[in-house]
Design a protein around this motif. Structure first.
Motif, PDB file in Angstrom:
ATOM      1  N   PRO A   1       0.817  -1.225   0.000  1.00  0.00           N
ATOM      2  CA  PRO A   1       0.000   0.000   0.000  1.00  0.00           C
ATOM      3  C   PRO A   1       0.849   1.274   0.000  1.00  0.00           C
ATOM      4  O   PRO A   1       0.501   2.252  -0.655  1.00  0.00           O
TER       5      PRO A   1
ATOM      6  N   THR B   1       1.564   3.042  -3.286  1.00  0.00           N
ATOM      7  CA  THR B   1       0.455   3.547  -4.109  1.00  0.00           C
ATOM      8  C   THR B   1       0.146   4.991  -3.707  1.00  0.00           C
ATOM      9  O   THR B   1       0.640   5.456  -2.672  1.00  0.00           O
TER      10      THR B   1
ATOM     11  N   GLY C   1      -2.847   6.103  -2.870  1.00  0.00           N
ATOM     12  CA  GLY C   1      -3.800   6.114  -1.762  1.00  0.00           C
ATOM     13  C   GLY C   1      -3.224   5.577  -0.460  1.00  0.00           C
ATOM     14  O   GLY C   1      -3.760   5.844   0.622  1.00  0.00           O
TER      15      GLY C   1
ATOM     16  N   GLN D   1      -4.409   0.429  -0.022  1.00  0.00           N
ATOM     17  CA  GLN D   1      -4.598  -0.918  -0.565  1.00  0.00           C
ATOM     18  C   GLN D   1      -3.401  -1.341  -1.399  1.00  0.00           C
ATOM     19  O   GLN D   1      -2.774  -0.506  -2.048  1.00  0.00           O
TER      20      GLN D   1
ATOM     21  N   PHE E   1      -1.488  -3.229  -4.642  1.00  0.00           N
ATOM     22  CA  PHE E   1      -1.722  -3.049  -6.074  1.00  0.00           C
ATOM     23  C   PHE E   1      -0.893  -4.098  -6.795  1.00  0.00           C
ATOM     24  O   PHE E   1       0.168  -4.498  -6.308  1.00  0.00           O
TER      25      PHE E   1
ATOM     26  N   GLY F   1      -6.273  -3.343  -7.966  1.00  0.00           N
ATOM     27  CA  GLY F   1      -5.988  -2.355  -6.926  1.00  0.00           C
ATOM     28  C   GLY F   1      -7.189  -1.460  -6.713  1.00  0.00           C
ATOM     29  O   GLY F   1      -8.292  -1.742  -7.197  1.00  0.00           O
ATOM     30  N   ASP F   2      -6.952  -0.353  -6.019  1.00  0.00           N
ATOM     31  CA  ASP F   2      -8.035   0.590  -5.744  1.00  0.00           C
ATOM     32  C   ASP F   2      -8.193   1.496  -6.970  1.00  0.00           C
ATOM     33  O   ASP F   2      -7.647   2.590  -7.018  1.00  0.00           O
ATOM     34  N   LEU F   3      -8.952   1.001  -7.940  1.00  0.00           N
ATOM     35  CA  LEU F   3      -9.056   1.699  -9.221  1.00  0.00           C
ATOM     36  C   LEU F   3     -10.469   2.186  -9.470  1.00  0.00           C
ATOM     37  O   LEU F   3     -11.429   1.435  -9.292  1.00  0.00           O
TER      38      LEU F   3
ATOM     39  N   TRP G   1      -8.829   4.766 -16.021  1.00  0.00           N
ATOM     40  CA  TRP G   1      -8.879   4.042 -14.753  1.00  0.00           C
ATOM     41  C   TRP G   1      -7.652   4.472 -13.959  1.00  0.00           C
ATOM     42  O   TRP G   1      -6.544   4.497 -14.510  1.00  0.00           O
TER      43      TRP G   1
ATOM     44  N   GLU H   1      -6.079   5.295  -9.583  1.00  0.00           N
ATOM     45  CA  GLU H   1      -6.381   5.419  -8.170  1.00  0.00           C
ATOM     46  C   GLU H   1      -7.225   6.682  -8.003  1.00  0.00           C
ATOM     47  O   GLU H   1      -7.078   7.632  -8.792  1.00  0.00           O
TER      48      GLU H   1
ATOM     49  N   SER I   1      -7.275   9.462  -6.412  1.00  0.00           N
ATOM     50  CA  SER I   1      -6.734  10.829  -6.462  1.00  0.00           C
ATOM     51  C   SER I   1      -6.197  11.196  -7.845  1.00  0.00           C
ATOM     52  O   SER I   1      -5.992  12.367  -8.141  1.00  0.00           O
TER      53      SER I   1
ATOM     54  N   PRO J   1       0.848   3.318 -10.760  1.00  0.00           N
ATOM     55  CA  PRO J   1       1.757   4.030  -9.849  1.00  0.00           C
ATOM     56  C   PRO J   1       3.100   4.315 -10.557  1.00  0.00           C
ATOM     57  O   PRO J   1       3.409   3.674 -11.574  1.00  0.00           O
TER      58      PRO J   1
END
Ligand code: BES
Ligand code: ZN
Length: 651
Positions: free
Chosen positions: A165, A168, A170, A173, A175, A247-249, A261, A263, A265, A302
């Protein structure tokens, strides 16, 4: 693009030592395929041997792949099954040979005519080839239509990167993402890892509930994030275009059929930067025929992504380093989108022919940049890449300067990122465009993409097609000798068209004035400079500046610590050469933040030239390594090893 010769030669040396001791899959054959575009893909494969795959597509060909995989972030593995649908080209074949690298194979079964699955005998080669991986031989006396391999990947799979995490945006999470080109698909799927084999695919992938999974397939922008995903890729693709990310997408639309697509932010800034994607798709379509892949989305990864971009079909993978706020680096999107024609639709049949993908794509990229942003900008981009090519050709092995590579020239296909395939390839296309005129040449390329659509072809097939559809069709414009010089000779042909860039002439004048008497260029001029002008300003500097000159530039332009990695790529090597140690802290931060090889290798190469620099390189690498992709780690490690031990280490 554009990687430094040093990097290439080191990787090649490593590869060489690896190849020497192991079986190589095949001795290369001279491409002998005819120009008949109607030839079935199987015929072409028989004619051209891929040195970088153990599989034997002249005997059997995969037509479909069905994956059923679980993503395990804790173990850093993908595990499950890969089911291959096979077309037995050779009715007497008794083995299926697949490419693998660091895979744990639990069992392999074949489906008999009665529909029953039965175990098949198999053997993984005792020694792994450093470049090619491990040959998997499966005994298939009955030539089953379906073969199912149960397996799991290694946490060190060369084609996957697992990010904690903390690595990344965020920070919450984990990735993971794949990078299959050139021959890393074999590290996460057992398959025929050669661009000569094209297959459709489906996948069922499970992951933790909070992870979104995407593939180079029919991603649904509205897909529920529930940890259970299915994918379908109905167009036949080569293995290097197989891709996955988790991941957090989240999704941010650009048009109805294109989006980003990323993260959370990054999604909005990326969609703003890439707002012209729809126009690019339309422009490319009007030049070269319709976009044939459904949606076109961009996955922003990332900063550890080892490349600028990767043309995974329907879902380009992109570095976040091109999001600089002024769209000055979106030629990357033009490039990856262009691969939807040159590469994904018409594919090289071996990595030796990489220019067919990258050269044509770089040409199309430049045409899109010209159409969208004007000729001044597209010309500046050409000058930057051609200066790089000239520098590289000064000390590069001549064999790597040929567009149509000869068998054995290319040990590790990851090395084929030199300016030859990109810039000389694109220059060749510009030469043809200039001689035949834009209208005729555009029609030629459009015809070429249609003619060879969904096939994998050799340089020879391109040459035959060009002879029939350009040289013979419009006699008196280009001689066969002129054409062949581009394709088969090293160096830059004397027929190469030259570029005049008034924008860069102004930058040259500004640099000259400053070097002569310290007069900084007028602020109202530099205020309008884009990334390209700053890059050219720095690249034209003498090899070293004195510390007060460096400090003066820094005071005026804040190069040290710049958020623009293209500028950093040029400024930090100059700082290192000039002994401008004030930049060291920023250099270390840059090398730790970014994993894209093109951006960071020039600085590592420069640092490795002196003992103090090497110390900084090693200390920084030690900290950065956990966040680097295996491909980047390999490149940096080679540079450091070579600096410490000038003779390449024998393994
Ligand atoms: N297909 C390449 C990336 C690649 C080539 C990966 C060979 C592995 C082996 C991709 O399309 C590419 O060319 N990326 C460039 C960006 C581009 C704007 C020149 C890169 O990553 O720098
Ligand atoms: Zn490319």
């Amino acid at each position: 693009m554009r990687h430094t010769p040093l990097m290439l030669s080191l990787a090649a040396a490593l590869a060489l030592s690896a190849c020497a001791k192991n079986e190589t899959p095949a001795t290369a054959a001279t491409p002998a395929a005819s120009s008949t575009a109607a030839a079935a893909p199987a015929t072409q494969a028989a004619a051209v041997t891929d040195e970088h795959s153990f599989s034997q597509p002249d005997k059997v060909r995969t037509t479909d792949l069905a994956l059923d995989l679980a993503v395990d972030f804790a173990k850093k593995t993908l595990s499950g099954t890969a089911t291959l649908t096979l077309d037995w080209v050779d009715p007497t074949a008794t083995q299926l040979i697949l490419d693998t690298r660091d895979l744990n194979i639990a069992k392999i079964e074949g489906q008999g005519a009665d529909g029953q699955w039965a175990p098949l005998q198999f053997k993984l080669a005792d020694t792994a080839d450093k470049v090619l991986g491990t040959k998997l031989t499966i005994e298939t006396p009955e030539r089953p239509k379906l073969v199912r391999v149960t397996y799991s990947t290694s946490p060190n799979a060369s084609g996957l990167q697992w990010l904690d995490p903390a690595m990344t945006a965020g920070k919450k999470q984990p990735f993971m993402f794949s990078q299959s080109q050139q021959i890393h698909a074999r590290s996460w799927v057992p398959l025929q890892d050669t661009p000569q084999v094209r297959f459709t695919y489906t996948a069922h992938v499970t992951a933790p509930k909070d992870a979104m999974v995407l593939m180079s397939a029919d991603n649904d922008p509205k897909a529920a994030r529930d940890g259970d995903y299915t994918f379908k890729m109905p167009q036949a693709i080569p293995s290097y275009l197989l891709a996955i990310a988790a991941g957090d997408l989240v999704f941010q639309p650009i048009t109805d059929t294109a989006g980003v697509w990323a993260e959370p932010s990054m999604a909005k800034p990326a969609a703003t930067e890439f707002a012209d994607t729809g126009k690019m798709i339309d422009t490319a379509g009007s030049l070269y025929g319709p976009y044939r892949w459904g949606r076109y989305d961009i996955l922003v990864l990332p900063p550890s992504f080892p490349y600028g971009g990767m043309e995974n079909p329907r879902l380009t993978f992109a570095t976040p380093t091109v999001i600089v706020g002024d769209k000055s680096l979106v030629s990357l999107v033009a490039h990856e989108l262009a691969h939807s024609w040159s590469g994904n639709l018409v594919t090289f049949s071996t990595a030796k022919d990489a220019w067919l993908n990258e050269g044509l794509t770089s040409y199309v990229e430049n045409r899109l940049v010209e159409a969208l942003y004007g000729k001044e900008r597209s010309d500046m981009e050409l000058v930057i890449s051609r200066n790089e090519l000239k520098a590289e050709f000064n000390d590069e092995n001549k064999s790597l300067q040929r567009l149509a590579g000869k068998p054995g020239d290319l040990k590790d296909p990851d090395d084929n990122l030199s300016s030859t395939v990109y810039t000389k390839g694109a220059w060749f296309m510009q030469f043809l465009e200039q001689r035949y005129g834009r209208e005729a040449f555009d029609a030629f390329l459009r015809g070429y993409f249609d003619h060879f659509a969904f096939q994998s072809i050799s340089s020879q097939q391109f040459a035959d097609y060009a002879k029939a559809n350009l040289l013979d069709k419009y006699p008196g414009k280009v001689t066969q000798e002129e054409f062949d010089a581009w394709l088969y000779e090293p160096g830059i042909p004397t027929t190469a068209p030259q570029i005049v860039s008034p924008k860069f002439d102004a930058v040259d004048a500004a640099r000259k004035a400053w070097l002569e008497d310290g007069t900084l260029p007028a602020a109202d001029a530099t205020g309008k400079w884009t990334t390209q002008e700053w890059v050219h300003f720095i690249e034209g500097m003498p090899a070293t500046l004195n510390t007060s000159q460096m400090a003066a530039l820094d005071a005026a332009y804040k190069f040290t610590g710049t958020p623009n990695a293209e500028i950093a790529q040029r400024w930090y090597p100059l700082a290192v050469r000039s002994g401008y140690t004030q930049a060291n802290e920023a250099i270390a931060a840059f090398l730790q933040k970014i994993g894209r090889r093109k951006l960071i290798m020039p600085t590592y190469n420069e640092l490795a030239k002196t003992p103090e620099g090497l110390k900084l390189a090693e200390a920084t690498f030690a900290k950065a390594k956990p966040g680097y992709h295996p491909i980047t780690t390999g490149s940096v490690q080679s540079v450091i090893d070579a600096a410490k031990n000038p003779k390449p280490a024998q393994q």
